[in-house]
Design an enzyme around this catalytic site. Structure first.
Site, short mmCIF file in Angstrom:
data_model
loop_
_atom_site.label_atom_id
_atom_site.label_comp_id
_atom_site.label_asym_id
_atom_site.label_seq_id
_atom_site.Cartn_x
_atom_site.Cartn_y
_atom_site.Cartn_z
N ASN A 147 0.83 -1.20 0.00
CA ASN A 147 0.00 0.00 0.00
C ASN A 147 0.87 1.25 0.00
O ASN A 147 1.99 1.25 0.50
CB ASN A 147 -0.93 0.01 1.22
CG ASN A 147 -1.88 -1.17 1.19
OD1 ASN A 147 -2.11 -1.79 0.15
ND2 ASN A 147 -2.40 -1.53 2.36
N HIS A 194 6.01 -0.67 -2.70
CA HIS A 194 5.52 0.01 -3.90
C HIS A 194 5.57 1.52 -3.76
O HIS A 194 4.92 2.24 -4.52
CB HIS A 194 4.08 -0.44 -4.20
CG HIS A 194 4.00 -1.87 -4.66
ND1 HIS A 194 2.82 -2.55 -4.75
CD2 HIS A 194 4.97 -2.74 -5.04
CE1 HIS A 194 3.06 -3.79 -5.19
NE2 HIS A 194 4.36 -3.94 -5.35
#
Ligand code: APR
Length: 225
Positions: free
Chosen positions: A86, A103
């Site tokens: 997330n 990410h």
């Protein structure tokens, strides 16, 4: 006992942050190639910044839920490595002391020209000059499809060292994150999946807790604490 946890969009769903592959998911409204690839950014940086400005505003409005807070409690009494796919900061705001954002993060800005990083503002524009090189090459510090996730050395080690590996709220469709459970199991870890429904890699887990994260994560943490 070393516990490595991987989270996905499902842990933030009950905080009001949209997931990607649900029927009302982000990828139903936006083409990945337009807003989550380097080529898409080169083609239309204004569209990409608009997409991430919307997600940044959604994340700023959201509050950590009982699942985020339960993982923070777990870290107080156990050796926990928390890895998240997330890009929101709900784990940090929920009290987790250290979060590995494989990410990237909505809170970060990155210069596509010189690689300089700095804190993002709520609204970012591609013409914002890089504070370091001055070029108008500002992009979100997000790992796009086709790019290498961040902190993979730390992630592989945390997976190999884990006694327990848990995946929470992820569909198991994006690698290398989706392969971590199999790697943990091959290195002797117990593996548990916590999700509303089985993921694409449920076969890699020895245990499954089915239900909303705000119920199953606190229950799982209570068993360990
Ligand atoms: N509680 C638990 N799990 C939930 C909940 C909930 N309340 N709501 C949804 N889920 C689960 C869904 O069942 C699904 O397995 O969360 C998962 C969400 O899947 P995706 O939308 O595919 O999100 P994620 O797995 O995090 O995607 C991985 O793909 O698009 C890229 O970079 C993006 O990090 C993202 C990656």
């Amino acid at each position: 006992m070393r516990i490595t946890v991987l989270t996905g969009a499902g842990i933030s769903a009950e905080s009001g942050i949209r997931t990607f592959r649900a029927t009302d998911g982000l990828w139903e409204e936006h083409r990945i190639e337009d807003v989550a690839t380097p080529e898409g950014f080169r083609r239309d940086p204004v569209l990409v910044h608009r997409f991430y400005n919307m997600r940044r505003a959604d994340a700023a409005r959201a509050r950590p839920n009982a699942a985020h807070k339960a993982l923070a409690r777990l870290a107080k009494s156990h050796d926990v490595t928390l890895i998240t796919q997330n890009v929101d900061d709900l784990h940090e705001r929920g009290g987790s002391p250290e979060v590995i954002h494989m990410h990237g993060s909505l809170l970060g800005a990155l210069c596509a020209n010189c690689g300089h990083r700095w804190p993002a503002t709520l609204v970012m524009r591609s013409l914002d000059p890089c504070p370091s090189c001055g070029k108008p090459a500002t992009r979100p510090d997000i790992v796009w499809f086709g790019e290498i996730p961040y902190h993979m050395d730390r992630i592989w080690k945390a997976v190999e060292d884990a006694d327990i590996f848990a995946a929470i709220g992820t569909s198991g469709q994006v690698y290398p994150a989706a392969g971590l459970a199999q790697h943990a199991r091959r290195n002797g870890a117990e593996t548990v999946e916590l999700n509303l429904v089985p993921s694409a890699v449920s076969g890699d887990f020895t245990d499954m807790r089915t239900g909303p994260a705000t119920r199953v994560v606190p229950e799982w943490v209570a068993e360990l604490c």
